[in-house]
Design a protein around this motif. Structure first.
Motif, short mmCIF file in Angstrom:
data_model
loop_
_atom_site.label_atom_id
_atom_site.label_comp_id
_atom_site.label_asym_id
_atom_site.label_seq_id
_atom_site.Cartn_x
_atom_site.Cartn_y
_atom_site.Cartn_z
N UNK A 140 0.54 -1.38 -0.14
CA UNK A 140 -0.10 -0.28 -0.25
C UNK A 140 0.92 1.38 -0.41
N UNK A 141 2.26 1.14 0.74
CA UNK A 141 2.62 2.41 0.50
C UNK A 141 3.65 2.04 -0.64
N UNK A 142 3.69 1.82 -1.70
CA UNK A 142 4.29 1.56 -2.32
C UNK A 142 6.27 1.34 -1.99
N UNK A 143 6.42 -0.02 -1.20
CA UNK A 143 7.79 -0.38 -1.00
C UNK A 143 7.72 -1.73 -1.19
N UNK A 144 6.63 -2.60 -1.66
CA UNK A 144 6.84 -3.87 -1.99
C UNK A 144 8.00 -4.29 -2.15
N UNK A 145 8.63 -3.86 -3.05
CA UNK A 145 9.76 -4.56 -3.69
C UNK A 145 11.55 -4.21 -2.50
N UNK A 146 10.92 -4.26 -1.93
CA UNK A 146 11.90 -3.51 -0.99
C UNK A 146 11.63 -3.92 0.43
N UNK A 147 10.69 -4.81 0.56
CA UNK A 147 10.44 -6.12 1.89
C UNK A 147 11.88 -6.71 2.39
N UNK A 148 12.43 -7.57 1.53
CA UNK A 148 13.41 -8.45 1.23
C UNK A 148 14.48 -7.75 2.05
N UNK A 149 14.49 -6.07 2.04
CA UNK A 149 16.32 -5.45 2.55
C UNK A 149 16.12 -5.50 4.11
N UNK A 150 17.29 -5.36 4.35
CA UNK A 150 17.91 -4.92 5.64
C UNK A 150 17.74 -2.87 5.84
N UNK A 151 17.15 -2.55 6.61
CA UNK A 151 17.03 -1.43 6.93
C UNK A 151 17.94 0.29 6.54
N UNK A 152 19.26 -0.53 6.43
CA UNK A 152 20.50 0.36 5.96
C UNK A 152 21.09 -0.10 4.70
N UNK A 153 19.84 -1.03 3.80
CA UNK A 153 20.00 -0.85 2.07
C UNK A 153 18.95 -0.10 1.62
N UNK A 154 18.47 0.95 2.69
CA UNK A 154 17.16 1.33 2.18
C UNK A 154 17.15 3.24 2.26
N UNK A 155 16.60 4.44 1.87
CA UNK A 155 17.45 5.89 1.37
C UNK A 155 16.43 6.37 2.62
N UNK A 156 16.64 7.01 3.55
CA UNK A 156 16.03 7.73 4.63
C UNK A 156 14.06 7.66 4.34
N UNK A 157 13.52 8.16 2.87
CA UNK A 157 12.08 7.99 2.56
C UNK A 157 11.70 6.72 2.94
#
Ligand code: ATP
Ligand code: MG
Lengths: 242, 377
Positions: A140-157
């Motif tokens: 729903x928040x449009x980041x299902x494709x990032x579900x398997x990443x660790x927090x430090x692999x994600x941008x701030x947003x």
């Protein structure tokens, strides 16, 4: 929803009466909140604004059950939360309140979906089932494709949106955020607010946001201004002099 | 939540390995040092255990151990043989001598004279040669650790030695528990030993006694003392005397005690610091969990699981390390026959639990004292 639904409509999401809060600063006692009487309506996106040190964080902490008021009563959806036992209050928060912290406070060693699933896991839901629900929320928040990443692999947003997913995944009736857009650029900030409104605000739910961010003032249903521990403005827009 | 706790811990690789290292190191130090300590102490009893067939040792009242013995009068043997319940009694001579090796080196050795007829007094097993070789003239049997020490890397069989100016030929190697000092031991017949030991004073060190069927060693030893006025100890009592002698007369217990204590303190220090750092690094996350609605009890469980996991794995590694150490050195004469008594892993387990509980509790207090409201600051 019949009876409870109607009741929820009549009942304020939050009702505070005579809330004061003192802090001890060395020998002195400083009164940060001066008898706040406030009703927050369900179905509304409410802003709490004010200068630094005016008591916004203190107020929101008291309203969501993590900081005891020195005096006064706080009801959240009809429950006098500070008359609950410690354990009952913790469980009340777990069932009814979603939190978005300014620093996100995601757990670095588990992936985005598991982070978003934390409230469900804490409620005792099976981990994989909770994760599935979390992935749906991330979608729903449009980041299902990032579900398997660790927090430090994600941008701030993206981390911000994981934090929002965590605040919403268990469908709490009240969501509180302290400065959710401070770290974001104007565009992402507005998108985050849109998402919060879309997912968090419903007939029997409400969202309270503490913010300094004048770029998003126009998105509020109601704006409360706090000055030196007193509410000095209550309306749908910001007062002229701010 | 416990799954999250474990992931929090293992996700922080550096600290996780630091914690494991702390516990493993501590466990290794404590287990290994205690093992060496106990095995060394038991060597104080090696002289007794090497003669497994003797039920009772009879000696002069001032004698204390197999190595600290005063000579008996030669009449003692017949006196002991006259005590009812004694199945057999044989003479046993223990003396020190200097031996000149082929290279001209001087080495202190222990000479043990065993009964001519029965050969009672020899260790049970032989590594090379048979006990029959003692019937050849000038024969001695050397103990295996002594052989390695005196003739490193070569066979001692057939080697000639000069024992107090008397000729001796090594004709066999006995499988013996080394003594506390790892002194070279030469076994020979009692009559032959008398020739190797100069002077007339020390002709008999002990009388070894076998109890008749159905006679209990303890009561037999008491009866021997009563009737002869000599000192008589059962095998187990005398073994215990050997161990006590080392405890009382060497700095070994203190030295090992200090090392074990150091192992414990180092464990507390490494684990305590690392665990506190780990908790401090994650305090925001714990605070967030508390705000979201995780009870203090659940948080305590999480920390307990983290501490328990580090403890179990670290302990396992430490004990494995000790087993590896002992088996790696099992061929080294210094560590011959070393084993890990079952009590020792229990002791180091208790030490590990203490370290974990202590450090976990300190770390947990930090989490408990965090106000959930702190997450908004
Ligand atoms: N735990 C505390 N102990 C002592 N004083 C406190 C504590 N928390 C807040 N205060 C004081 O209360 C006052 C209000 O703090 P609060 O954090 O609510 O302000 P705020 O409106 O959120 O400010 P900002 O916009 O900077 O976040 C400040 O003067 C602060 O110093
Ligand atoms: Mg604030």
């Amino acid at each position: 929803m019949t009876e409870t639904g109607n009741q929820a409509e009549r009942q304020p999401a939050i009702r505070t009466r005579g809330v004061t809060r003192d802090f001890q600063a060395g020998q002195q006692t400083i009164r940060v909140l001066h008898g706040i009487d406030l009703d927050v309506c369900p179905g509304e996106l409410t802003y709490l604004v004010g200068e630094s040190g005016s008591g916004k964080t203190t107020m929101i902490s008291i309203m969501c059950g993590i900081l005891w008021p020195t005096d006064g009563d706080v009801e959240v959806f009809g429950t006098d939360i500070y008359s609950l036992s410690d354990t009952d209050l913790v469980n009340f928060r777990l069932q009814n309140i979603g939190f978005i912290f300014q620093q996100y406070n995601l757990i670095p060693s588990i992936d985005a979906a598991s982070n978003a699933a934390v409230p469900l896991i804490a409620q005792g839901m099976d981990r994989l089932e909770a994760r599935e629900r979390a992935v749906a929320m991330l979608d729903k928040l449009n980041i299902a494709d990032q579900a398997g990443k660790l927090p430090n692999q994600l941008s701030g947003g993206q981390q911000q949106r994981v934090a929002i997913a965590r605040a919403l995944v268990h469908e709490p009736r009240l969501v509180v955020c302290d400065e959710p857009t401070a770290a974001l650029d104007a565009k992402s900030g507005r998108r985050v607010m849109d998402l919060l409104r879309e997912v968090g605000v419903a007939e029997d739910r409400s969202v309270i946001i503490v913010t300094h961010d004048n770029r998003i003032f126009d998105l509020a249903d109601r704006i409360l201004v706090l000055e030196d521990g007193r509410i000095t403005h209550d309306g749908t827009d910001m007062p002229e002099d701010h | 939540m416990l799954w999250i706790a474990i992931r929090m811990l293992t996700g922080d690789k550096q600290k996780f390995y630091g914690l494991l290292f702390g516990i493993a190191f501590s466990t290794l130090l404590i287990t290994q040092q205690l093992t060496i300590f106990v095995n060394l102490l038991e060597r104080g009893a090696s002289g007794t255990y090497n003669v497994s067939s003797a039920d009772v040792w009879v000696m002069d009242p001032v004698s204390r151990t197999t190595d600290v013995a005063y000579a008996l009068p030669s009449t003692a043997l017949d006196q002991v043989r006259g005590v009812p319940g004694v199945d057999w009694a044989v003479p046993h001579l223990r003396a020190n001598a200097s031996v000149r090796t082929k290279d001209g080196d001087l080495e202190g050795v222990a000479i043990i004279g065993v009964d001519d007829a029965t050969l009672i007094g020899l260790p049970k097993g032989m590594i090379e040669g048979s006990t029959d070789v003692l019937s050849q003239p000038d024969s001695v049997i050397i103990d295996d650790v002594g052989a390695e020490r005196m003739f490193p890397g070569q066979s001692p069989i057939g080697e000639r030695l000069e024992l107090n100016d008397q000729r001796a030929v090594v004709r066999g190697i006995a499988d013996a528990i080394p003594s506390f000092t790892s002194t070279v031991v030469l076994y020979t017949k009692y009559s032959q030993a008398l020739r190797y030991v100069p002077g007339t004073r020390n002709r008999l060190s002990f009388v070894l006694v076998g109890a008749a069927d159905g006679i209990d060693a303890k009561s037999l030893s008491e009866r021997i003392e009563e009737q002869t006025g000599l000192k008589a100890q059962t095998r187990d009592e005398f073994a215990r005397d050997g161990v006590d002698f080392i405890i009382e007369n060497t700095g070994i217990p203190l030295n090992f005690g200090i090392t074990v204590l150091l192992g414990f303190i180092v464990g507390v220090a490494i684990v305590g610091l690392t665990f506190s750092l780990f908790i401090r690094d994650n305090i925001k996350q714990f605070g967030a969990l508390k705000a979201i609605g995780v009870t203090n009890g659940k948080i305590a469980q999480m920390v307990a699981v983290q501490a328990g996991m580090v403890g179990m794995i670290g302990y396992g590694l430490g004990v494995l390390g000790t087993v590896g150490f002992i088996s790696a050195f099992s061929n080294d004469p210094t560590f011959k026959g070393f084993y890990i008594p079952w009590q020792i892993p229990l002791i180091s387990f208790a030490a590990m639990v203490l370290i974990i509980v202590l450090t976990g509790w300190i770390a947990l207090r930090g989490v408990m004292n965090t106000e959930p409201a702190a997450v908004f600051r």
